[in-house]
Design a protein around this motif. Structure first.
Motif, PDB file in Angstrom:
ATOM      1  N   ALA A  53       0.834  -1.207   0.000  1.00  0.00           N
ATOM      2  CA  ALA A  53       0.000   0.000   0.000  1.00  0.00           C
ATOM      3  C   ALA A  53       0.872   1.262   0.000  1.00  0.00           C
ATOM      4  O   ALA A  53       0.554   2.236  -0.691  1.00  0.00           O
ATOM      5  N   ILE A  54       1.952   1.248   0.763  1.00  0.00           N
ATOM      6  CA  ILE A  54       2.850   2.410   0.792  1.00  0.00           C
ATOM      7  C   ILE A  54       3.507   2.605  -0.578  1.00  0.00           C
ATOM      8  O   ILE A  54       3.592   3.727  -1.083  1.00  0.00           O
ATOM      9  N   ALA A  55       3.952   1.510  -1.201  1.00  0.00           N
ATOM     10  CA  ALA A  55       4.588   1.616  -2.518  1.00  0.00           C
ATOM     11  C   ALA A  55       3.592   2.117  -3.559  1.00  0.00           C
ATOM     12  O   ALA A  55       3.922   2.963  -4.397  1.00  0.00           O
ATOM     13  N   ARG A  56       2.386   1.617  -3.490  1.00  0.00           N
ATOM     14  CA  ARG A  56       1.359   2.059  -4.450  1.00  0.00           C
ATOM     15  C   ARG A  56       1.022   3.542  -4.258  1.00  0.00           C
ATOM     16  O   ARG A  56       0.869   4.286  -5.226  1.00  0.00           O
ATOM     17  N   ALA A  57       0.920   3.959  -3.004  1.00  0.00           N
ATOM     18  CA  ALA A  57       0.637   5.367  -2.735  1.00  0.00           C
ATOM     19  C   ALA A  57       1.784   6.259  -3.200  1.00  0.00           C
ATOM     20  O   ALA A  57       1.544   7.336  -3.753  1.00  0.00           O
ATOM     21  N   ALA A  58       3.011   5.811  -3.008  1.00  0.00           N
ATOM     22  CA  ALA A  58       4.163   6.591  -3.465  1.00  0.00           C
ATOM     23  C   ALA A  58       4.154   6.707  -4.979  1.00  0.00           C
ATOM     24  O   ALA A  58       4.442   7.771  -5.543  1.00  0.00           O
ATOM     25  N   TYR A  59       3.800   5.618  -5.648  1.00  0.00           N
ATOM     26  CA  TYR A  59       3.758   5.664  -7.117  1.00  0.00           C
ATOM     27  C   TYR A  59       2.660   6.604  -7.602  1.00  0.00           C
ATOM     28  O   TYR A  59       2.846   7.370  -8.543  1.00  0.00           O
ATOM     29  N   MET A  77       6.941  -2.225 -12.961  1.00  0.00           N
ATOM     30  CA  MET A  77       5.798  -3.129 -13.043  1.00  0.00           C
ATOM     31  C   MET A  77       4.469  -2.396 -12.883  1.00  0.00           C
ATOM     32  O   MET A  77       3.461  -2.803 -13.448  1.00  0.00           O
ATOM     33  N   TYR A  78       4.448  -1.321 -12.109  1.00  0.00           N
ATOM     34  CA  TYR A  78       3.196  -0.586 -11.928  1.00  0.00           C
ATOM     35  C   TYR A  78       2.772   0.093 -13.223  1.00  0.00           C
ATOM     36  O   TYR A  78       1.581   0.203 -13.508  1.00  0.00           O
ATOM     37  N   ALA A  79       3.710   0.548 -14.019  1.00  0.00           N
ATOM     38  CA  ALA A  79       3.360   1.158 -15.299  1.00  0.00           C
ATOM     39  C   ALA A  79       2.739   0.127 -16.230  1.00  0.00           C
ATOM     40  O   ALA A  79       1.847   0.446 -17.009  1.00  0.00           O
ATOM     41  N   TRP A  80       3.178  -1.109 -16.163  1.00  0.00           N
ATOM     42  CA  TRP A  80       2.578  -2.164 -16.978  1.00  0.00           C
ATOM     43  C   TRP A  80       1.145  -2.429 -16.557  1.00  0.00           C
ATOM     44  O   TRP A  80       0.285  -2.668 -17.387  1.00  0.00           O
ATOM     45  N   ASP A  81       0.878  -2.389 -15.257  1.00  0.00           N
ATOM     46  CA  ASP A  81      -0.476  -2.636 -14.769  1.00  0.00           C
ATOM     47  C   ASP A  81      -1.433  -1.516 -15.148  1.00  0.00           C
ATOM     48  O   ASP A  81      -2.612  -1.751 -15.364  1.00  0.00           O
ATOM     49  N   ASN A  82      -0.960  -0.287 -15.223  1.00  0.00           N
ATOM     50  CA  ASN A  82      -1.828   0.855 -15.457  1.00  0.00           C
ATOM     51  C   ASN A  82      -1.968   1.229 -16.926  1.00  0.00           C
ATOM     52  O   ASN A  82      -2.695   2.146 -17.256  1.00  0.00           O
TER      53      ASN A  82
END
Length: 104
Positions: free
Chosen positions: A80-86, A98-103
């Motif tokens: 959750a902290i990593a997602r909020a930071a992103y 990896m978050y850019a691939w998901d979004n």
């Protein structure tokens, strides 16, 4: 004697997590180091406390319940902290995002 081994192992693991927090370059790698090391270190220290205490079995089981809760909750909170930071715009310095691939 074995409780001392668990206690020292937990302390060394937490020491490595602290070094990772101080040495790694960005939020995500620091979070990775601290989450894994704190989980393992805390569980090891709780096992040492359960073995060393003179509590009845119900009291010792509480240490294991706390260790189980740490093992379940710490990865979720770190994610959750990593997602909020992103989402706040902090980009990782890593090559793979990896978050850019998901979004996308």
């Amino acid at each position: 004697m074995i409780e001392w081994a668990f206690l020292l192992f937990g302390l060394f693991i937490m020491l490595f997590g602290t070094l990772g927090l101080l040495r790694f370059p960005d939020v995500y790698t620091r979070l990775h180091a601290t989450a894994k090391c704190d989980t393992g270190g805390a569980i090891s220290i709780l096992i040492a406390l359960a073995l060393a205490s003179d509590l009845p079995l119900a009291g010792k089981l509480k240490f294991f319940v706390i260790a189980f809760m740490i093992a379940m909750i710490n990865p979720m909170v770190s994610h959750a902290i990593a997602r909020a930071a992103y989402r706040r715009g902090i980009k990782p310095k890593a090559v793979v995002d990896m978050y850019a691939w998901d979004n996308s």
